[in-house]
Design a protein around this motif. Structure first.
Motif, PDB file in Angstrom:
ATOM      1  N   PHE A 132       1.011  -1.137   0.152  1.00  0.00           N
ATOM      2  CA  PHE A 132      -0.004  -0.123  -0.224  1.00  0.00           C
ATOM      3  C   PHE A 132       1.030   1.295   0.065  1.00  0.00           C
ATOM      4  CE2 PHE A 132       0.935  -0.676   4.522  1.00  0.00           C
ATOM      5  CZ  PHE A 132       1.065   0.919   4.862  1.00  0.00           C
ATOM      6  N   ARG A 133       0.213   2.331  -0.081  1.00  0.00           N
ATOM      7  CA  ARG A 133       1.190   3.599  -0.432  1.00  0.00           C
ATOM      8  C   ARG A 133       0.251   4.750   0.376  1.00  0.00           C
ATOM      9  NH1 ARG A 133       0.629   0.720  -4.781  1.00  0.00           N
ATOM     10  NH2 ARG A 133       2.521   0.052  -5.761  1.00  0.00           N
ATOM     11  N   VAL A 134       1.233   5.571   0.991  1.00  0.00           N
ATOM     12  CA  VAL A 134       0.924   6.757   1.639  1.00  0.00           C
ATOM     13  C   VAL A 134       1.597   7.938   1.272  1.00  0.00           C
ATOM     14  CG1 VAL A 134       0.498   7.818   4.101  1.00  0.00           C
ATOM     15  CG2 VAL A 134       0.160   5.371   3.674  1.00  0.00           C
ATOM     16  N   THR A 135       0.785   9.159   0.911  1.00  0.00           N
ATOM     17  CA  THR A 135       1.607  10.329   0.531  1.00  0.00           C
ATOM     18  C   THR A 135       1.331  11.260   1.357  1.00  0.00           C
ATOM     19  OG1 THR A 135       1.063   9.456  -1.929  1.00  0.00           O
ATOM     20  CG2 THR A 135       1.582  11.838  -1.532  1.00  0.00           C
ATOM     21  N   ALA A 136       2.256  12.232   1.423  1.00  0.00           N
ATOM     22  CA  ALA A 136       2.193  13.363   2.376  1.00  0.00           C
ATOM     23  C   ALA A 136       3.251  14.597   1.584  1.00  0.00           C
ATOM     24  CB  ALA A 136       3.064  13.137   3.639  1.00  0.00           C
ATOM     25  N   ARG A 137       2.689  15.569   1.915  1.00  0.00           N
ATOM     26  CA  ARG A 137       3.280  16.922   1.397  1.00  0.00           C
ATOM     27  C   ARG A 137       4.124  17.607   2.566  1.00  0.00           C
ATOM     28  NH1 ARG A 137       3.608  19.026  -3.274  1.00  0.00           N
ATOM     29  NH2 ARG A 137       2.778  21.100  -2.727  1.00  0.00           N
ATOM     30  N   ILE A 138       5.644  17.725   2.366  1.00  0.00           N
ATOM     31  CA  ILE A 138       6.416  18.260   3.426  1.00  0.00           C
ATOM     32  C   ILE A 138       6.986  19.364   2.842  1.00  0.00           C
ATOM     33  CG2 ILE A 138       8.099  17.571   4.965  1.00  0.00           C
ATOM     34  CD1 ILE A 138       7.140  14.612   4.914  1.00  0.00           C
ATOM     35  N   PRO A 139       7.192  20.491   3.647  1.00  0.00           N
ATOM     36  CA  PRO A 139       7.821  21.727   3.042  1.00  0.00           C
ATOM     37  C   PRO A 139       9.426  21.295   3.259  1.00  0.00           C
ATOM     38  CG  PRO A 139       6.189  22.310   4.693  1.00  0.00           C
ATOM     39  CD  PRO A 139       6.103  20.639   4.670  1.00  0.00           C
ATOM     40  N   LEU A 140      10.274  21.632   2.545  1.00  0.00           N
ATOM     41  CA  LEU A 140      11.675  21.362   2.541  1.00  0.00           C
ATOM     42  C   LEU A 140      12.567  22.371   2.822  1.00  0.00           C
ATOM     43  CD1 LEU A 140      12.349  18.364   0.262  1.00  0.00           C
ATOM     44  CD2 LEU A 140      11.764  18.118   2.578  1.00  0.00           C
ATOM     45  N   ASP A 141      11.974  23.660   2.980  1.00  0.00           N
ATOM     46  CA  ASP A 141      12.764  24.817   2.884  1.00  0.00           C
ATOM     47  C   ASP A 141      13.993  24.738   4.081  1.00  0.00           C
ATOM     48  OD1 ASP A 141       9.947  25.166   2.561  1.00  0.00           O
ATOM     49  OD2 ASP A 141      10.377  27.365   2.239  1.00  0.00           O
ATOM     50  N   ALA A 142      13.558  24.412   5.233  1.00  0.00           N
ATOM     51  CA  ALA A 142      14.578  24.107   6.511  1.00  0.00           C
ATOM     52  C   ALA A 142      15.898  23.367   6.024  1.00  0.00           C
ATOM     53  CB  ALA A 142      14.111  23.887   7.583  1.00  0.00           C
ATOM     54  N   ILE A 143      15.579  22.348   5.570  1.00  0.00           N
ATOM     55  CA  ILE A 143      16.553  21.232   5.202  1.00  0.00           C
ATOM     56  C   ILE A 143      17.351  21.765   3.916  1.00  0.00           C
ATOM     57  CG2 ILE A 143      15.260  19.632   3.769  1.00  0.00           C
ATOM     58  CD1 ILE A 143      17.710  18.632   6.402  1.00  0.00           C
ATOM     59  N   GLN A 144      16.712  22.288   2.946  1.00  0.00           N
ATOM     60  CA  GLN A 144      17.613  22.741   1.689  1.00  0.00           C
ATOM     61  C   GLN A 144      18.425  23.961   2.122  1.00  0.00           C
ATOM     62  OE1 GLN A 144      13.979  23.887  -0.527  1.00  0.00           O
ATOM     63  NE2 GLN A 144      13.998  21.869  -1.886  1.00  0.00           N
ATOM     64  N   ALA A 145      17.842  24.736   2.967  1.00  0.00           N
ATOM     65  CA  ALA A 145      18.725  25.829   3.413  1.00  0.00           C
ATOM     66  C   ALA A 145      20.107  25.248   4.255  1.00  0.00           C
ATOM     67  CB  ALA A 145      17.939  26.897   4.550  1.00  0.00           C
ATOM     68  N   THR A 146      19.846  24.121   4.986  1.00  0.00           N
ATOM     69  CA  THR A 146      20.981  23.657   5.715  1.00  0.00           C
ATOM     70  C   THR A 146      21.939  22.948   4.981  1.00  0.00           C
ATOM     71  OG1 THR A 146      19.537  23.344   7.674  1.00  0.00           O
ATOM     72  CG2 THR A 146      21.273  21.973   7.441  1.00  0.00           C
ATOM     73  N   SER A 147      21.242  22.238   3.678  1.00  0.00           N
ATOM     74  CA  SER A 147      22.171  21.761   2.852  1.00  0.00           C
ATOM     75  C   SER A 147      23.327  22.745   2.056  1.00  0.00           C
ATOM     76  CB  SER A 147      21.353  21.027   1.707  1.00  0.00           C
ATOM     77  OG  SER A 147      22.098  20.709   0.571  1.00  0.00           O
ATOM     78  N   LYS A 148      22.573  24.031   1.652  1.00  0.00           N
ATOM     79  CA  LYS A 148      23.238  25.057   1.172  1.00  0.00           C
ATOM     80  C   LYS A 148      24.341  25.608   2.056  1.00  0.00           C
ATOM     81  CE  LYS A 148      19.938  26.359  -2.178  1.00  0.00           C
ATOM     82  NZ  LYS A 148      18.960  27.477  -2.561  1.00  0.00           N
ATOM     83  N   GLU A 149      23.796  25.689   3.060  1.00  0.00           N
ATOM     84  CA  GLU A 149      25.010  26.333   4.431  1.00  0.00           C
ATOM     85  C   GLU A 149      26.040  25.356   4.712  1.00  0.00           C
ATOM     86  OE1 GLU A 149      22.405  27.019   7.699  1.00  0.00           O
ATOM     87  OE2 GLU A 149      21.406  28.738   6.698  1.00  0.00           O
TER      88      GLU A 149
END
Length: 399
Positions: free
Chosen positions: A219-236
């Protein structure tokens, strides 16, 4: 003394290897550890080393052919006087029973003149004339097979041309039965003219692995998750976003250990370490190198492992311990900006795989495919909720 050099078995899934090239020639002196040839397996291109000092001798197996594991591809001898030059294929076509085809026959591109398009009018291919596209390539009498295998194939209505020979290139009853239990091949008789392009060992392994999962209730479950924080950390921090996502998943799996289990006939196998397999696309293939103990080891160590693994994948130099045994999987197609969601297939040995799409500016779609024998829908919802919390507050777990 003459010692055979066999096609090595380099993984549990490897049935054949493709001989890419010889790096030594018949008559060349070799030292123990010298690289004799390169072999393409289902995952990588690996080197075949000499295990003694001596001379390489023929007959040598031809390159660009699929050869069953443990079949001899050449010889090592003590003195140059023993050198023989003919190829293995020449040797193996000597006096054997029926016009035996070599074991590598399946690797050859098989032209399939299914439709004589230049001479037959299209109307002749109507369903009312089912016999107008005979399989002219197939000549079952030419396939090396045991008498019982031929009889069994005839009883089951199986064309020996569709059967993968066993070790040594001969079809036995076991191979016929295995073919009978496989899903039916598509009927291309009424299709446009075509050619069969043999699968590479790696592509064949992926196909076999995915076919083996068809019995998994998913079975599958879908969610919408903002990634702003982790994307900013990746760049920093100049850390791979995929690596950070894998780390966050590993910590969440540790929090919900049922996602680190897998179903077996005897019960659930509960693992005490989270090993994350990350799908990596490269030219001509797909691999899932594994980050071991991804929840407990320092992020710096994981980053170095990830760098090494990606380099190995790029050079096709992974070995089984690089890609086998993952307990949880991540597949990130978010690098393709137009792919906002997709579903992945749960590999054998895992309870779930997380498919990550592209950020649409507001959030990213995460789709969990799960083995329903191991986890339930509410488990997946709680997992995604916890993962969303981690991704929204990376400072709490990256230190």
């Amino acid at each position: 003394m003459k010692q055979a050099v066999p096609m090595p078995a380099l993984s549990d899934t490897m049935a054949t290897g493709r001989l890419v090239r010889w790096l030594k020639q018949s008559g060349d002196p070799v030292k123990r550890g010298d690289v004799l040839a390169e072999v393409e397996t289902d995952k990588a291109v690996l080197e075949v080393e000499s295990f003694v000092d001596g001379f390489l001798a023929g007959p040598l197996a031809p390159i660009e052919t699929d050869i069953p594991v443990r079949q001899t591809i050449g010889y090592l001898i003590d003195s140059a006087e023993e050198v023989v030059t003919p190829s293995v294929s020449e040797e193996e076509t000597e006096p054997k029973t029926p016009p035996v085809e070599p074991a590598v026959e399946r690797a050859r591109p098989a032209k399939h003149p299914a439709t004589p398009s230049t001479t037959a009018p299209r109307a002749a291919t109507s369903p009312s004339s089912p016999s107008i596209t005979p399989r002219t390539l197939t000549d079952t009498n030419r396939r090396p097979a045991s008498p019982y295998a031929r009889m069994l194939a005839a009883d089951l209505g199986i064309d020996l041309a569709d059967v993968v020979p066993g070790a040594g290139g001969t079809i036995h009853a076991a191979e016929v039965l295995a073919t009978a239990l496989q899903p039916r091949s598509p009927d291309l008789h009424f299709a446009p003219p075509y050619q069969i392009e043999p699968l590479s060992p790696m592509h064949r392994a992926v196909a076999d692995s995915m076919t083996a999962t068809r019995g998994t209730p998913t079975f599958r479950v879908t969610a919408r998750i903002p990634l702003d924080a982790i994307q900013a950390t990746s760049k920093e921090t100049k850390t791979s976003l995929t690596l950070l996502l894998a780390r966050a998943c590993a910590l969440t799996v540790k929090e919900f250990p049922r996602f680190n289990a897998c179903h077996t006939p005897g019960g659930l196998a509960i693992r005490d370490r989270v090993d994350v397999g990350i799908a990596v696309d490269f030219e001509g293939g797909l691999l899932t190198p594994v980050l071991r103990d991804a929840a407990n080891r320092p992020l710096e160590e994981l980053a170095e492992d990830w760098r090494i693994l990606r380099d190995k994948v790029r050079r096709r130099r992974v070995v089984p311990e690089d890609y086998q045994g993952a307990t949880f999987y991540v597949s990130n197609l978010g690098t393709f900006s137009f792919v906002h969601s997709f579903e992945a297939i749960v590999p054998l040995g895992a309870a779930a795989i997380l498919a990550i799409g592209a950020d649409d500016g507001t959030a990213t779609t995460f789709t969990m495919s799960c083995d329903h024998r191991v986890v339930f829908g509410a488990d997946s919802a709680r997992f995604l909720e916890a993962l969303a919390g981690r991704l929204g507050n990376p400072g709490s777990w990256l230190g």
